[in-house]
Design a protein around this motif. Sequence first.
Motif, PDB file in Angstrom:
ATOM      1  N   VAL A   1       0.848  -1.184   0.000  1.00 32.03           N
ATOM      2  CA  VAL A   1       0.000   0.000   0.000  1.00 32.03           C
ATOM      3  C   VAL A   1       0.884   1.234   0.000  1.00 32.03           C
TER       4      VAL A   1
ATOM      5  N   LEU B   1       0.802   5.255   0.506  1.00 29.26           N
ATOM      6  CA  LEU B   1      -0.013   6.343   1.036  1.00 29.26           C
ATOM      7  C   LEU B   1       0.739   7.651   0.884  1.00 29.26           C
ATOM      8  N   PRO B   2       0.067   8.704   0.481  1.00 26.61           N
ATOM      9  CA  PRO B   2       0.744   9.994   0.393  1.00 26.61           C
ATOM     10  C   PRO B   2       1.037  10.534   1.789  1.00 26.61           C
ATOM     11  N   SER B   3       2.094  11.253   1.873  1.00 24.37           N
ATOM     12  CA  SER B   3       2.457  11.863   3.143  1.00 24.37           C
ATOM     13  C   SER B   3       1.747  13.203   3.261  1.00 24.37           C
TER      14      SER B   3
END
Length: 66
Positions: A49, A51-53
């Motif tokens: 996965v 995920l953007p920070s």
Amino acid sequence: MTISRYLRSPEQVAPLTAARIAQAMQTLGYIPSRVPAMLSNSRSRAIGVLLPSMSNQCVFCRCPWY
């Protein structure tokens, strides 16, 4: 070979031998690894996965060459 057979299918090993292997595994604190099965099946059953920070919107903004 016997230990490998025991780990794959314990019912194929003599009961006394199986008990000795189980005792040794418990004494040594053996924890089975799923890596060999993943390599032999070519399936890991893992999902990656990305995920953007939210706290670091622009990684390149701080780079001097950007």
